[in-house]
Design a protein around this motif. Structure first.
Motif, short mmCIF file in Angstrom:
data_model
loop_
_atom_site.label_atom_id
_atom_site.label_comp_id
_atom_site.label_asym_id
_atom_site.label_seq_id
_atom_site.Cartn_x
_atom_site.Cartn_y
_atom_site.Cartn_z
N GLU A 1 0.81 -1.20 -0.19
CA GLU A 1 -0.02 -0.08 0.10
C GLU A 1 0.87 1.32 0.11
O GLU A 1 0.51 2.30 -0.62
CB GLU A 1 -0.86 0.02 1.11
CG GLU A 1 -1.94 -0.99 1.26
CD GLU A 1 -2.81 -0.79 -0.01
OE1 GLU A 1 -3.23 0.44 -0.41
OE2 GLU A 1 -3.31 -1.90 -0.64
N LEU B 1 2.30 1.93 -3.51
CA LEU B 1 1.09 2.50 -4.57
C LEU B 1 0.62 3.82 -3.92
O LEU B 1 0.70 4.51 -4.90
CB LEU B 1 0.03 1.56 -4.33
CG LEU B 1 0.02 0.07 -4.97
CD1 LEU B 1 -0.95 -0.58 -4.67
CD2 LEU B 1 0.63 0.07 -6.52
N GLU C 1 0.88 7.13 -6.28
CA GLU C 1 -0.42 8.04 -6.66
C GLU C 1 -0.04 9.40 -6.04
O GLU C 1 -0.69 10.39 -6.84
CB GLU C 1 -1.53 7.36 -5.76
CG GLU C 1 -1.93 6.05 -6.49
CD GLU C 1 -3.08 5.23 -5.56
OE1 GLU C 1 -3.13 5.46 -4.54
OE2 GLU C 1 -3.67 4.40 -6.28
N SER D 1 -1.55 -5.32 -7.98
CA SER D 1 -2.57 -4.03 -7.52
C SER D 1 -2.29 -3.15 -8.54
O SER D 1 -3.41 -2.79 -9.04
CB SER D 1 -2.04 -3.58 -6.29
OG SER D 1 -2.10 -4.46 -5.17
N MET D 2 -1.19 -3.02 -9.30
CA MET D 2 -1.22 -2.26 -10.36
C MET D 2 -1.95 -2.76 -11.47
O MET D 2 -2.78 -1.86 -12.25
CB MET D 2 0.45 -2.08 -10.87
CG MET D 2 1.38 -1.26 -10.19
SD MET D 2 2.83 -1.33 -10.82
CE MET D 2 3.52 -0.20 -9.63
N LYS E 1 -5.66 -1.52 -11.33
CA LYS E 1 -5.85 -0.29 -11.73
C LYS E 1 -5.77 -0.16 -13.24
O LYS E 1 -5.92 1.14 -13.67
CB LYS E 1 -4.58 0.69 -10.83
CG LYS E 1 -4.75 0.55 -9.44
CD LYS E 1 -3.57 1.15 -8.78
CE LYS E 1 -3.82 1.34 -7.31
NZ LYS E 1 -4.79 2.02 -6.64
N ASP F 1 -7.20 3.35 -16.31
CA ASP F 1 -5.91 4.17 -16.48
C ASP F 1 -6.16 4.60 -17.65
O ASP F 1 -5.77 4.38 -18.85
CB ASP F 1 -4.91 3.12 -16.68
CG ASP F 1 -3.40 3.61 -16.73
OD1 ASP F 1 -3.08 4.74 -16.37
OD2 ASP F 1 -2.46 2.96 -17.13
N TRP G 1 -0.35 3.43 -15.01
CA TRP G 1 -0.25 2.29 -14.36
C TRP G 1 0.38 1.43 -15.33
O TRP G 1 1.12 0.41 -15.03
CB TRP G 1 -1.70 1.75 -13.93
CG TRP G 1 -2.00 2.92 -12.71
CD1 TRP G 1 -2.94 3.63 -12.54
CD2 TRP G 1 -1.41 2.87 -11.33
NE1 TRP G 1 -3.11 4.23 -11.44
CE2 TRP G 1 -1.83 3.76 -10.64
CE3 TRP G 1 0.08 2.22 -10.83
CZ2 TRP G 1 -1.47 4.09 -9.17
CZ3 TRP G 1 0.45 2.58 -9.59
CH2 TRP G 1 -0.36 3.49 -8.87
#
Length: 98
Positions: A35, A38, A42, A76-77, A80, A84, A89
């Motif tokens: 987390e 990421l 972000e 996780s990417m 996303k 996008d 990403w």
């Protein structure tokens, strides 16, 4: 970001300092580090000061843990990618491998 303790949230959202995460097995260290990784990307994107995945250093104790963390970041990417619009990403997934 739900289901995190205040200390975990602090580790995730503190981006102007290095952070060391130390806790017992099964406490969520890898989840917090993913987390955090990421969140750094972000935050850079939102501040219009993009940071590349290849610029983030994340160190774990074992190769197995490093592989698990990298796979979780990759996953996780990948999640996303659906929203996008600017390719951010997709580019980060490429940079993750460097």
């Amino acid at each position: 970001m739900s289901n995190f303790t205040p200390q975990q949230l602090q580790a995730i959202t503190t981006i102007n300092n290095n952070v060391s995460v130390s806790a017992g097995a099964g406490s969520g260290k890898t989840r917090v580090l993913v987390e955090r990784f990421l969140h750094i990307l972000e935050a850079g994107k939102k501040a219009k000061k993009p940071i590349s995945a290849k610029e983030i250093l994340a160190i774990t104790f074992t190769r197995k843990a490093a592989g698990e963390m990298k796979e979780r970041v990759r996953s996780s990417m990948g999640a996303k990618l659906a929203g996008d619009m600017d390719g951010f990403w997709k580019e980060q997934l490429v940079e993750l491998e460097r």
